[in-house]
Design a protein around this motif. Structure first.
Motif, PDB file in Angstrom:
ATOM      1  N   ARG A   1      42.760  36.872  40.906  1.00  0.00           N
ATOM      2  CA  ARG A   1      41.913  37.538  41.904  1.00  0.00           C
ATOM      3  C   ARG A   1      43.080  38.737  42.514  1.00  0.00           C
ATOM      4  NH1 ARG A   1      37.618  34.282  45.429  1.00  0.00           N
ATOM      5  NH2 ARG A   1      36.060  36.080  44.748  1.00  0.00           N
ATOM      6  N   SER A   5      40.608  44.760  41.849  1.00  0.00           N
ATOM      7  CA  SER A   5      39.584  44.634  42.598  1.00  0.00           C
ATOM      8  C   SER A   5      38.470  43.811  42.175  1.00  0.00           C
ATOM      9  CB  SER A   5      38.816  46.121  42.736  1.00  0.00           C
ATOM     10  OG  SER A   5      38.389  46.320  41.604  1.00  0.00           O
ATOM     11  N   ASP A   6      37.480  43.297  43.013  1.00  0.00           N
ATOM     12  CA  ASP A   6      36.300  42.403  42.814  1.00  0.00           C
ATOM     13  C   ASP A   6      35.613  42.987  41.628  1.00  0.00           C
ATOM     14  OD1 ASP A   6      36.853  40.561  44.372  1.00  0.00           O
ATOM     15  OD2 ASP A   6      35.325  41.098  45.866  1.00  0.00           O
ATOM     16  N   ARG A   9      37.236  42.188  38.548  1.00  0.00           N
ATOM     17  CA  ARG A   9      37.169  40.698  38.204  1.00  0.00           C
ATOM     18  C   ARG A   9      35.898  40.572  37.739  1.00  0.00           C
ATOM     19  NH1 ARG A   9      35.128  37.014  41.219  1.00  0.00           N
ATOM     20  NH2 ARG A   9      35.027  38.492  43.189  1.00  0.00           N
ATOM     21  N   THR A  10      34.718  41.169  38.047  1.00  0.00           N
ATOM     22  CA  THR A  10      33.497  40.790  37.591  1.00  0.00           C
ATOM     23  C   THR A  10      33.414  41.413  36.316  1.00  0.00           C
ATOM     24  OG1 THR A  10      32.359  42.628  39.144  1.00  0.00           O
ATOM     25  CG2 THR A  10      32.316  40.366  39.910  1.00  0.00           C
TER      26      THR A  10
END
Length: 104
Positions: A1, A5-6, A9-10
């Motif tokens: 993580r 950034s998110d 990650r997604t």
């Protein structure tokens, strides 16, 4: 993580899911069912085993013939990132979802 950034990650998660779908695309239903029997014990969900099998049976024909479309919300250009908060243009993203899910 902590890598990035998110959003990245997604994106990695979507890449894994797309690779799994691609790998299953040419399987017979019995092969897919065998794979599910091996994998399901490692998955935590509130769905029952029967529900998962039912969904898999219903979606199996789409796997062989369908195309996977992956999208991310918020879409590019529809948000401002302050570093700790993201301010999203909800109307723009709502319209994007409508256009994607309910094409003319």
């Amino acid at each position: 993580r902590k890598l990035d950034s998110d959003f990245y990650r997604t994106q990695r998660q979507r890449n894994v899911i797309n690779a799994i779908i691609k790998g299953c695309k040419n399987m017979s239903f019995s092969q897919l069912r065998s794979l599910m029997d091996q994998v399901l014990p490692y998955i935590g969900t509130d769905m029952t085993r029967g529900e998962i099998i039912s969904y898999a049976t219903e979606l199996f024909p789409l796997l062989a013939n369908g195309t996977v479309v992956s999208q991310r919300i918020p879409i590019d250009g529809s948000y401002q990132d302050s570093g700790s908060n993201i301010y999203i243009d909800l109307d723009l993203n709502r319209q994007f979802l409508i256009d994607t899910l309910l094409p003319d």
